[in-house]
Design an enzyme around this catalytic site. Structure first.
Site, short mmCIF file in Angstrom:
data_model
loop_
_atom_site.label_atom_id
_atom_site.label_comp_id
_atom_site.label_asym_id
_atom_site.label_seq_id
_atom_site.Cartn_x
_atom_site.Cartn_y
_atom_site.Cartn_z
N SER A 93 0.86 -1.19 0.00
CA SER A 93 0.00 0.00 0.00
C SER A 93 0.89 1.24 0.00
O SER A 93 1.74 1.40 0.88
CB SER A 93 -0.88 0.01 1.25
OG SER A 93 -1.35 1.33 1.48
N HIS A 122 -1.67 -1.52 -3.96
CA HIS A 122 -2.90 -1.15 -3.25
C HIS A 122 -2.94 0.37 -3.08
O HIS A 122 -2.01 0.97 -2.53
CB HIS A 122 -2.90 -1.86 -1.89
CG HIS A 122 -4.14 -1.67 -1.09
ND1 HIS A 122 -5.29 -2.41 -1.28
CD2 HIS A 122 -4.41 -0.82 -0.06
CE1 HIS A 122 -6.21 -2.03 -0.40
NE2 HIS A 122 -5.71 -1.05 0.34
N ASP A 138 -5.04 3.56 -1.54
CA ASP A 138 -6.06 3.92 -0.55
C ASP A 138 -6.65 5.29 -0.84
O ASP A 138 -5.95 6.30 -0.75
CB ASP A 138 -5.42 3.91 0.84
CG ASP A 138 -5.11 2.50 1.31
OD1 ASP A 138 -6.05 1.68 1.35
OD2 ASP A 138 -3.95 2.22 1.61
N MET A 198 -9.26 8.08 0.32
CA MET A 198 -10.01 8.51 1.52
C MET A 198 -10.58 9.90 1.30
O MET A 198 -9.93 10.75 0.71
CB MET A 198 -9.08 8.54 2.74
CG MET A 198 -8.37 7.23 3.00
SD MET A 198 -7.43 7.28 4.53
CE MET A 198 -6.54 5.73 4.45
N HIS A 208 -8.86 0.90 -3.24
CA HIS A 208 -9.69 0.69 -2.04
C HIS A 208 -10.39 2.01 -1.72
O HIS A 208 -9.75 2.96 -1.26
CB HIS A 208 -8.75 0.24 -0.90
CG HIS A 208 -9.40 0.07 0.42
ND1 HIS A 208 -8.68 -0.05 1.60
CD2 HIS A 208 -10.71 0.00 0.80
CE1 HIS A 208 -9.52 -0.19 2.62
NE2 HIS A 208 -10.75 -0.15 2.16
N MET A 251 -12.35 4.28 0.37
CA MET A 251 -12.87 4.56 1.72
C MET A 251 -13.57 5.91 1.62
O MET A 251 -13.11 6.92 2.18
CB MET A 251 -11.71 4.59 2.72
CG MET A 251 -11.22 3.20 3.07
SD MET A 251 -9.55 3.20 3.76
CE MET A 251 -8.61 3.30 2.27
N MET A 261 -11.05 -5.74 6.56
CA MET A 261 -10.19 -4.77 7.26
C MET A 261 -9.75 -5.37 8.59
O MET A 261 -10.59 -5.81 9.38
CB MET A 261 -10.94 -3.46 7.50
CG MET A 261 -11.20 -2.61 6.26
SD MET A 261 -9.73 -2.21 5.29
CE MET A 261 -8.74 -1.32 6.50
N ASP A 311 -6.25 -6.30 5.17
CA ASP A 311 -5.64 -4.98 5.09
C ASP A 311 -5.59 -4.31 6.46
O ASP A 311 -6.64 -4.06 7.07
CB ASP A 311 -6.49 -4.14 4.12
CG ASP A 311 -5.95 -2.73 3.89
OD1 ASP A 311 -4.84 -2.43 4.33
OD2 ASP A 311 -6.68 -1.95 3.24
#
Ligand code: DX5
Ligand code: ZN
Length: 229
Positions: free
Chosen positions: A10, A35, A37, A39, A68, A70, A139, A177
């Site tokens: 990540s 990966h 992330d 957000m 991913h 979020m 998660m 993760d």
């Protein structure tokens, strides 16, 4: 034990001012998936990257991009991330009221479709969409930040999903993760995970390539060699 285990570094723990170099390090060391992330400061109390950064990363690596999300209302942004070059996309079940529609949309667009579950969210929330899932992202910390401590109670959720996979009720992959490093990766592999996300345990180390190789070495013990006939 499965026939394949992938390690997905990540970039959250990477140096964003030298992102292409950071990614090359793990790509050259044999990373399988990258990966990313995303957000939004609403679903989680942190803000990271959006589609333009994903599009730039797409140009600098051949690794599969695992995005991913979020974010609240992920359905509004799926097209943007697909256009940016995402290969895998996961949305959080807690953030998407129309999972069936989202998963069908992702699949129709040739994206590997996944759903992420917070530690407090039961696996049962996916019962009605199991057949649509290419992967579940369990998660193992509360999402929002890198470098948090692994939550051991999530192991049972991984085991439950593995049992569903063994009974053929679920045919997708099991991604984990949060808080995973060379010291505890065996626990999630024993429980049945086959895609391992690691941020600080790879990019947070002096030598990211070496850290990745160590995790690949450990996970290699869990790969079943298919019998030849
Ligand atoms: C956390 C993110 C993770 C994070 C993992 O909300 O979803 O992907 O980067 O970082 P580590 O491996 O440091 O826990
Ligand atoms: Zn993540």
């Amino acid at each position: 034990m499965g026939t394949r285990i992938d390690i997905a570094p990540s970039i959250l723990a990477a140096d964003f001012s030298r992102l292409a170099d950071e990614i090359k390090k793990v790509e050259n060391a044999g990373a399988d998936i990258l990966h990313l992330d995303v957000m939004d400061g609403h679903f989680v109390p942190n803000i990271t990257i959006g589609p333009p950064v994903v599009a730039s990363i797409r140009k600098s690596t051949r690794l599969l991009l695992d995005v991913h999300l979020m974010i609240e209302r992920p359905e509004y942004y799926l097209e943007d991330f697909i256009r940016a070059g995402a290969d895998w996309i996961s949305v959080h079940v807690e953030a998407d009221r129309h999972l069936d529609r989202t998963l069908n949309f992702l699949k129709e667009n040739g994206v590997f479709a996944g759903v992420a579950l917070n530690p407090a969210t039961p696996l049962g929330s996916l019962d009605e969409v199991l057949h649509l899932l290419d992967f579940v992202l369990i998660m193992t910390v509360n999402p929002g930040f890198g470098g948090q401590k692994f939550i051991p109670s999530t192991l049972e959720k991984i085991r439950k999903l593995k049992r569903l996979a063994q009974s053929d009720a679920y045919r997708g992959r099991i991604e984990v993760d949060g808080g995973i490093d060379a010291g505890n990766v065996s626990k999630v592999l024993d429980a049945g995970a086959d895609v391992i996300v690691a941020g600080s345990a790879i990019f947070g180390r002096e030598d990211a390539a070496q850290a990745l190789l160590e995790m690949k070495r450990i996970s290699g013990r869990y790969i079943k060699i298919p019998e030849t006939v």
